[in-house]
Design an enzyme around this catalytic site. Structure first.
Site, PDB file in Angstrom:
ATOM      1  NE  ARG A   3       2.384  -3.393  -4.242  1.00  0.00           N
ATOM      2  CZ  ARG A   3       1.169  -2.914  -4.408  1.00  0.00           C
ATOM      3  NH1 ARG A   3       0.124  -3.602  -4.051  1.00  0.00           N
ATOM      4  NH2 ARG A   3       0.974  -1.720  -4.953  1.00  0.00           N
TER       5      ARG A   3
ATOM      6  CB  THR B 293       8.058   2.093   1.190  1.00  0.00           C
ATOM      7  OG1 THR B 293       7.108   3.062   0.792  1.00  0.00           O
ATOM      8  CG2 THR B 293       8.172   1.013   0.106  1.00  0.00           C
TER       9      THR B 293
ATOM     10  CD  GLU C 234       0.300   6.122   1.076  1.00  0.00           C
ATOM     11  OE1 GLU C 234      -0.961   6.154   1.093  1.00  0.00           O
ATOM     12  OE2 GLU C 234       0.943   5.371   0.312  1.00  0.00           O
TER      13      GLU C 234
ATOM     14  CD  GLU D 123       4.323  -1.360  -6.910  1.00  0.00           C
ATOM     15  OE1 GLU D 123       4.192  -1.863  -5.796  1.00  0.00           O
ATOM     16  OE2 GLU D 123       3.958  -0.192  -7.178  1.00  0.00           O
TER      17      GLU D 123
ATOM     18  CG  ASP E  60       6.021   7.646  -2.927  1.00  0.00           C
ATOM     19  OD1 ASP E  60       6.696   7.283  -3.897  1.00  0.00           O
ATOM     20  OD2 ASP E  60       4.962   7.090  -2.600  1.00  0.00           O
TER      21      ASP E  60
HETATM   22  C1  DMJ Z   1       2.473   1.100  -1.182  1.00  0.00           C
HETATM   23  O1  DMJ Z   1       2.560   0.036  -2.065  1.00  0.00           O
HETATM   24  C2  DMJ Z   1       3.835   1.596  -0.807  1.00  0.00           C
HETATM   25  O2  DMJ Z   1       3.699   2.355   0.351  1.00  0.00           O
HETATM   26  C3  DMJ Z   1       4.487   2.412  -1.885  1.00  0.00           C
HETATM   27  O3  DMJ Z   1       5.708   2.980  -1.491  1.00  0.00           O
HETATM   28  C4  DMJ Z   1       3.577   3.517  -2.380  1.00  0.00           C
HETATM   29  N1  DMJ Z   1       2.277   3.449  -1.845  1.00  0.00           N
HETATM   30  C5  DMJ Z   1       1.607   2.194  -1.790  1.00  0.00           C
HETATM   31  C6  DMJ Z   1       0.318   2.317  -1.000  1.00  0.00           C
HETATM   32  O4  DMJ Z   1      -0.340   3.506  -1.188  1.00  0.00           O
END
Ligand code: DMJ
Length: 454
Positions: free
Chosen positions: A95, A440, A355, A91, A226
């Protein structure tokens, strides 16, 4: 001439960003995330100021200069990584590190690169003594304790760090930092070595960090796997499409995706999970990242026919994700959808997730079919009427037969959900996809065409 309607829609999204940011600024400044109902903040990520880091590049792209500069000032004067405790390496990478790098990529401001180097250095304690990275570490003293899972970590945690660390390594002049990108790519190679033909390119959800062995009998494209699949395609692109083994791993995983997908009456292309030798009819909202991945990775297709098939699959899965919204209470989708014996059950609620909007953005860029913009606008309006309150945006849960507001505004709402909405109503020259790859968490990282990697 730009269509007037599009411009107005984009302005409405910018206004939503202003409202989200100002609410965070007023009630939760410096905390990780806003608690919109109680008008406070929460340190859900150990107090690294995650919403500031996640939102910077969105503020910059939207031209919200004074707010962006306010965030910059916080990073310069208040961000103290040496006093941040136990964090999730994944995370914090997607982020925090991704946020700082994205801010550097769009603004060119060296402050963000310096902070990204410091954060990358502190996170690298996760890479030192095991075959795969530790999932949690203290940024303060750079030690990594075991979690309740013991030596096990999740697929996305160990196999989707490489985009951010590759960029950091490429941008840094420090020799140690330059070595980190290669390390994170080694983790992906290790996962690839454990794959067997029966996995069909889709690894199990967890593995031991000590020796890389798989320790789960569940395989899924949803959580917690994912972004592993997304990063196979995106790191191949980020490295100039030069590394064939990475492309082959990605191709194999799309082969698995085709196997996992079944057409279900009333739902369309449903991406199942595989648990203990059987398919389970469960699809997470997370899984709606797939159309974006497929569109991004089209050049990995083996033939023109396969390319067409992948576009078709992307289109079909996007349609299924829209069904989740249209059938959800309030026109918004909950976390998971179950299908069994012709019965479909949806979880209702909405976590402010990006998403499906991400899928609409990529489908728009790929096809230029106006319908994708219309659907994005429709969802935006549903968010406005269900989630917006005077103190920010609130996630939703379904309790007692009705939608209720939850006391959280996730940082990804500013990093991803509102950024994708802004991009879908912007010209393609804003973040052109032949120059940037979006992580992501939707942070833009530059593609380097003369940098061979992996
Ligand atoms: C995000 O923090 C990122 O896309 C992560 O890969 C998984 N999904 C959350 C948001 O839904």
């Amino acid at each position: 001439m730009e269509d007037r309607g599009v411009e107005e829609r984009r302005d409405a999204v910018v206004e939503a960003m202003v409202h989200a940011w100002d609410s965070y600024r007023n009630y939760a400044w410096g905390y990780d995330e806003l608690l919109p109902l109680s008008k406070g903040g929460t340190d859900s990520f150990s107090g690294i100021g995650m919403t500031v880091l996640d939102a910077l590049d969105t503020l910059y792209l939207m031209g919200l200069e004074s707010r962006y500069l306010d965030g910059r000032k916080w990073v310069e004067e208040e961000l103290e990584l040496e006093s941040v405790g136990l964090v999730s390496v994944f995370e914090t990478t997607i982020r925090g590190l991704g946020g700082l790098l994205g801010a550097f990529e769009v603004s060119g401001d060296e402050l963000f690169l310096r902070k990204a180097e410091e954060l990358g250095y502190r996170l690298s304690s996760a890479f030192q003594d095991t075959r795969l990275p530790h999932p949690v570490c203290f940024l303060s003293n750079m030690t990594c304790p075991k979690t309740w899972r013991g030596d096990a970590a999740l697929l996305a945690e160990v196999g989707s760090l490489q985009l951010e660390f590759h960029s950091l390594s490429r941008l840094s002049k420090d020799e140690y930092i330059q070595s980190l990108g290669a390390k994170t790519k080694d983790f992906v190679r290790c996962i690839g070595l454990e794959l067997r033909p029966e996995h069909n390119g889709v690894p199990p959800t967890s593995m031991r960090v000590t020796d890389g062995r798989f320790v789960s009998a569940r395989r899924t494209f949803g959580a917690p796997s994912d972004s592993f699949f997304e990063y196979l395609a995106k790191s191949w692109i980020q490295g100039g499409k030069l590394h064939d083994p990475l492309r082959d791993m990605y191709r194999a995983s799309v082969g698995g995706l085709v196997e996992f997908t079944e057409t279900i009456q009333g739902l369309g292309s449903f991406v199942r999970e595989h648990v203990n030798g059987q398919y389970r009819y469960q699809m997470d909202h997370f899984t709606c990242f797939i159309p974006g991945m497929l569109v991004t990775g089209l050049d990995a297709a083996e033939s023109p026919q396969q390319r067409k098939d992948w576009i078709e699959l992307a289109k079909n899965i996007t349609d299924t994700c829209l069904v989740f919204y249209n059938r959800g209470v309030g026109g918004l989708a909950g976390e998971t959808i179950f299908a069994s014996n012709g019965e479909i059950s949806l979880m209702h609620g909405y976590e402010l997730r990006p998403e499906t909007i991400e899928a609409l953005f990529y489908m728009w860029r790929q096809t230029k079919d106006e319908q994708y913009r219309e659907w994005a606008w429709e969802i935006f309006q549903r968010i406005e009427s269900n989630c917006r309150i005077s103190t920010g945006y609130a996630a939703l849960e379904f309790r007692g037969g009705e939608l209720r507001k939850k006391n959280i505004m996730h940082s990804f709402f500013l990093a991803e959900t509102l950024k994708y909405l802004y991009l879908i109503f912007s010209d393609d020259s804003v973040l052109p996809l032949d120059k940037f790859v979006l992580t992501t968490e939707a942070h833009p990282l530059r593609i380097d065409t003369c940098f061979s990697s992996f």
